[in-house]
Design a protein around this motif. Structure first.
Motif, short mmCIF file in Angstrom:
data_model
loop_
_atom_site.label_atom_id
_atom_site.label_comp_id
_atom_site.label_asym_id
_atom_site.label_seq_id
_atom_site.Cartn_x
_atom_site.Cartn_y
_atom_site.Cartn_z
N ARG A 32 0.84 -1.19 0.00
CA ARG A 32 0.00 0.00 0.00
C ARG A 32 0.88 1.24 0.00
N GLN A 44 -3.45 3.58 -1.44
CA GLN A 44 -4.03 2.52 -2.25
C GLN A 44 -3.14 1.29 -2.33
N TRP A 45 -3.77 0.18 -2.68
CA TRP A 45 -3.03 -1.09 -2.85
C TRP A 45 -2.50 -1.21 -4.28
N SER A 49 -6.77 -1.57 -5.80
CA SER A 49 -7.90 -1.39 -4.89
C SER A 49 -8.97 -0.50 -5.49
N ARG A 50 -10.22 -0.81 -5.19
CA ARG A 50 -11.36 -0.06 -5.70
C ARG A 50 -12.30 0.25 -4.55
N GLN A 51 -12.93 1.42 -4.61
CA GLN A 51 -13.84 1.83 -3.54
C GLN A 51 -15.26 1.46 -3.92
N ILE A 83 -10.47 -7.22 -0.07
CA ILE A 83 -9.02 -7.35 0.15
C ILE A 83 -8.81 -7.99 1.53
N SER A 135 -15.33 3.21 0.26
CA SER A 135 -15.98 1.97 -0.10
C SER A 135 -17.28 1.77 0.67
N ASP A 186 -9.88 -4.21 5.93
CA ASP A 186 -9.71 -3.32 4.77
C ASP A 186 -11.05 -3.30 4.04
N ASP A 188 -11.67 -1.90 0.94
CA ASP A 188 -11.65 -1.82 -0.51
C ASP A 188 -11.83 -3.22 -1.11
N THR A 189 -12.23 -3.22 -2.37
CA THR A 189 -12.31 -4.50 -3.10
C THR A 189 -11.30 -4.45 -4.23
N MET A 190 -11.06 -5.61 -4.83
CA MET A 190 -10.04 -5.68 -5.88
C MET A 190 -10.63 -5.33 -7.24
#
Ligand code: ANZ
Ligand code: ZN
Length: 821
Positions: free
Chosen positions: A150, A189-190, A428-430, A437, A474, A497, A499-501
């Motif tokens: 991150r 962010q990742w 990573s996506r919000q 994640i 997110s 965490d 966020d999603t991928m």
């Protein structure tokens, strides 16, 4: 007498195929294995014409290899996470899974009707917890290897989708998905460290040459963007209350160091704020505001007048001690190289444009024989010899580059450096509808991966409709009960965490899952992967040239390095099918030129649509649906089918007594089709099949007759070859011919080479009325070919002895008479 009815045969055969399990690979090592894969679909509504084309292509390959006796793995699944499901859920106050799985069922039914020859027992969906458990497991392995990390940095932000985007998802400055202008935002962010694999991703393309389309390889090469050059360290003098410091630049032209007349840092980089004197600070802050709105493309456009602000500082040229003013400008990008450059206006057009705008000096250090750039306004970039460069003077450019690097190395002010354009992959996506994640944030322990035995981290239940609306953070963060957990390490209070991928993570390894889709001890069974990987033939659109294909290559290499996979490339060969157009334009809602696949299938039948897709053009080319004739295809299919009705001989007759001419054509067609199929020339195979069907019909009606064994031989070969393109018709024809189901496993017809030899005759070649040569030629040789063969004869050339030719009289196939000057 029965008539050809596509509706009837579409009803009849699917159950038979199912019962026989003809599309399920034996997977027992009894036969050589081959893996054929179409890029898996996204479940956006029902199948469309584009799917129909792509999957028809992949199916030709799968069915061909099956006929050749290979054990073929041809699976299907769905790339079922992603934004459209979420947007539909927000709109309809529903859950994204409702829309997703409903669409998947619709598509699955259509695929079954379309008769793609896949093993349905291997079906996967990336949004199933059984699948994304392993996406999370892989993420954890990447994390342990330092390949998932991150960081806080300016990232691409789509204001409409309210989420970050990877560089690969920004197309001409706009969001790849919705077209909104992308802005920058500083966020934690990742990332996946794909840059660590840049060299291998580039080098291993060598293995793909000749098997992947040239242009895809070129696009990947360009995207990775390897540049050889040097890092050079410049001292920035203390000034305006700011201490001295060192700033490194990346240059591909260390030979031009003496020609540097100013220095530029990216205006939006933290470095610019760091360097700027108090006096110039406000001007810089204003300027930074104006830069924010611009895309990288606009910033680098040569059309725009250059802009920038002076920072009040000076850099010292390590070569000659000259003082260079330090500017902040937008044409230098913050995230390329070091975000700072030495500007050499004489030999770099961007720098020259900037120098002209701000009246900065131009100093040529390479004599190329062209006009002085200071006068012409055109930077000189060609070959030449060094001038105004001290000890480097007189050296040609190619020698000056390494010489300059050696000097820098001796001085300790620089060294050779290879720079890549490729950035780490922001994953990573919000947003809600993605793989969570699997990281827990603990105040005491920091980032703690969720232990493997606690995977999958499933999405929180209870969120639907408005709760999923994008808010810049997110939606998962609002599921308090889900978020708050005990730290797996210290048992203290911690948070998941939220966020999603990126869904491209899901699709970066699905092809590995297919080798053992129900495996529960890992993402895939390494034994099965050893047997099946890499994919022998991958089929999909060129729009994935960079994103998906680069990510999938990266994942494959990491999984290879983990020791799980022997293969280090995922896709041995790649076929990019063209698009289906209507009236020369891509089908779109706004143009109102969409063609509904379901209606086409209802009207013409599955086989006619499939055959039309294949016959219309080479697979790589676009198909214009306005120019094709599915009804013509349907007529041909009926014609082929009727052969089966008319033939009166029994299966197993001795073909050798059959009509030799038809037999020769059958064997020639099989031989040609084999070669054409190996080279993806599917459309030509269809044309050859049409000829063979016509010749067979002719033989029945006016030649050898319906009982001739050659006629059966031809019709059986037609059925087997046709099974690649028109599976229902081929199966029914096979059945009419009295053969047992299924034609899928009939086996590719063997070619009798002796039948390929054409009848020959002896042609006499005369020069000035005297016989000078005799040639063995095909009985049906054309006048042109015979003329050419005669003139190429050594004997004829000897007798002509350099004299010109007045006339050549050709009487094919027996005589050529040459009259010389
Ligand atoms: C001095 C120089 C002299 C350059 C010359 C070029 C020609 P590629 O090939 O794309 O890697 N550069 C470096 N970092 C930059 C950045 N962040 N934004 C914009 N431009 C940047 O290009 C490398 C060259 O692009 C570098 O070499 C640098 O300009 C510029 F006659 O340095 B050069
Ligand atoms: Zn802890």
């Amino acid at each position: 007498e029965a008539v050809y009815s596509f509706a009837a045969i579409e009803q009849k055969w699917p159950k038979v195929w199912d019962d026989l399990g003809v599309f399920t690979p034996a997977d027992d090592g009894s036969r050589e294995r081959r893996y054929v894969l179409d890029m898996f679909p996204y479940p956006s509504g029902d199948l469309h014409m584009g799917h129909a084309e792509a999957f028809a292509m992949g199916d030709v390959v799968a069915r061909y290899w099956r006929q050749r006796g290979y054990d073929v793995l041809h699976p299907i699944g769905w790339d079922s996470f992603g934004l459209p499901a979420e947007n539909a859920a927000i709109k309809n106050n529903a859950h994204p899974s409702d829309w997703t799985y409903r669409n998947i069922e619709t598509q699955a039914e259509s695929f079954k009707r379309y008769a793609i020859s896949v093993d349905w027992s291997r079906r996967i969906h990336t949004s199933d917890p059984e699948y994304y458990r392993w996406t999370q497991w892989l993420f954890t392995r990447f994390y342990e290897r330092g390949l998932a990390y991150r960081k806080n940095s300016p990232v691409n932000w789509c204001p409409k989708d309210q989420t970050v985007l990877a560089n690969e998802q920004v197309v001409n400055g706009a969001c790849e998905r919705c077209g909104t202008q992308v802005t920058k935002k500083s966020l934690n962010q990742w990332y996946f460290k794909i840059t660590e694999y840049a060299d291998r991703l580039l080098d291993d393309m060598e293995q793909l040459k000749g098997h992947w389309p040239e242009r895809v390889l070129a696009m990947q090469k360009n995207w990775i963007g390897r540049s050889e050059g040097a890092h050079v360290r410049f001292n920035i003098e203390a000034d305006g209350g700011k201490p001295a410091e060192q700033v490194t630049v990346f240059t591909t032209r260390p030979d031009t160091l003496a020609g540097a007349t100013f220095f530029v840092v990216a205006a939006d980089a933290p470095l610019a704020l760091d360097l700027v004197t108090d006096e110039n600070r406000n001007a810089l802050l204003d300027y930074r505001e104006s830069v924010k709105a611009l895309s990288d493309i606009e910033r680098q456009s040569t059309e725009r007048v250059k802009t920038g602000v002076f920072t009040g500082r000076y850099a010292v040229n390590p070569l000659n001690g000259e003082k260079l003013p330090v500017w902040a400008a937008d044409y230098v990008l913050a995230d390329y190289g070091t975000g700072a450059i030495m500007a050499v206006p004489a030999h770099d057009q961007r720098d020259l444009d900037f120098a002209k705008t701000f009246d900065l000096p131009v100093k040529a250090v390479l004599d190329t024989g062209e006009e002085d750039p200071a006068v012409s306004g055109v930077a000189t970039t060609g070959e030449g010899t060094l001038i105004n460069s001290g000890t480097l003077d007189g050296l040609p450019k190619a020698e000056a580059i390494p010489a300059a690097v050696r000097m820098l190395e001796e001085q300790g002010t620089g060294e050779k450096f290879v720079n890549f354009r490729l950035r780490d992959w922001l994953l990573s996506r919000q947003r809600f509808w993605g793989t969570p994640i699997p990281i827990i944030h603990c105040e005491n322990c920091g980032e703690v991966p969720v232990p493997d035995d606690q995977l999958p981290v499933t999405l929180p239940t209870g969120l639907r409709g408005e709760a999923l609306a994008p808010k810049g953070t997110s939606p998962l963060a609002s599921a308090e009960e889900w978020v708050n957990v005990a730290c797996p390490k210290c048992d203290g209070p911690a948070r998941r965490d939220t966020d999603t991928m990126d869904t491209f993570v899901d699709s970066s390894w699905y092809f590995m899952r297919f080798v053992s889709p129900h495996f529960t001890d890992g993402p895939f069974d390494p034994e099965a992967a050893k047997n099946w990987m890499p994919v022998g033939q991958y089929v999909g659109g060129v729009e994935h040239a960079i994103l998906h294909l680069l990510y999938a290559r990266f994942f494959t290499k990491v999984v290879h390095d983990m020791g799980l996979l022997e293969a280090s490339e995922p896709f041995g060969s790649l076929l990019n099918q063209g698009q289906v157009l209507n009236g020369g334009k891509a089908m779109s809602k706004s143009l109102g030129n969409g063609v509904d696949l379901g209606q086409q299938l209802d009207k013409y039948g599955v086989d006619a649509v499939r055959l039309t897709m294949i016959f219309a053009s080479p697979p790589e080319d676009d198909v214009d649906w306005a120019d094709v004739s599915p009804s013509g295809s349907a007529k041909f299919l009926a014609r082929a089918w009727r052969l089966g009705q008319d033939i009166t001989s029994e299966p197993g007759v001795d073909y050798s007594t059959g009509d030799r001419k038809l037999r020769a054509l059958t064997h020639r067609t099989v031989a040609d089709a084999t070669e054409l199929l190996e080279n993806n020339k599917f459309n030509v195979v269809v044309a050859k099949l049409m000829e063979l069907v016509n010749a067979t019909r002719k033989a029945i009606d006016s030649g050898a007759g319906a009982a001739d064994p050659a006629v059966r031989e031809a019709a059986e070969a037609v059925a087997v070859m046709l099974s690649l393109f028109a599976p229902y018709t081929a199966e029914d024809l096979w059945n009419l011919l009295g053969r047992d189901a299924s034609v899928v496993n009939a086996g590719w017809p063997a070619v009798d080479k002796t039948l390929l030899v054409q009848d020959t005759v002896t042609a006499v070649v005369q020069v000035q009325g005297k016989v000078r040569d005799r040639l063995e030629v095909a009985a049906d040789i054309s006048e042109e070919d015979l003329r050419e063969a005669a003139l190429a004869s050594d004997a004829v050339q000897r007798f002509l002895d350099g004299r010109g030719i007045r006339t050549v009289i050709v009487r094919a196939p027996k005589l050529v008479n040459i009259v010389s000057a």
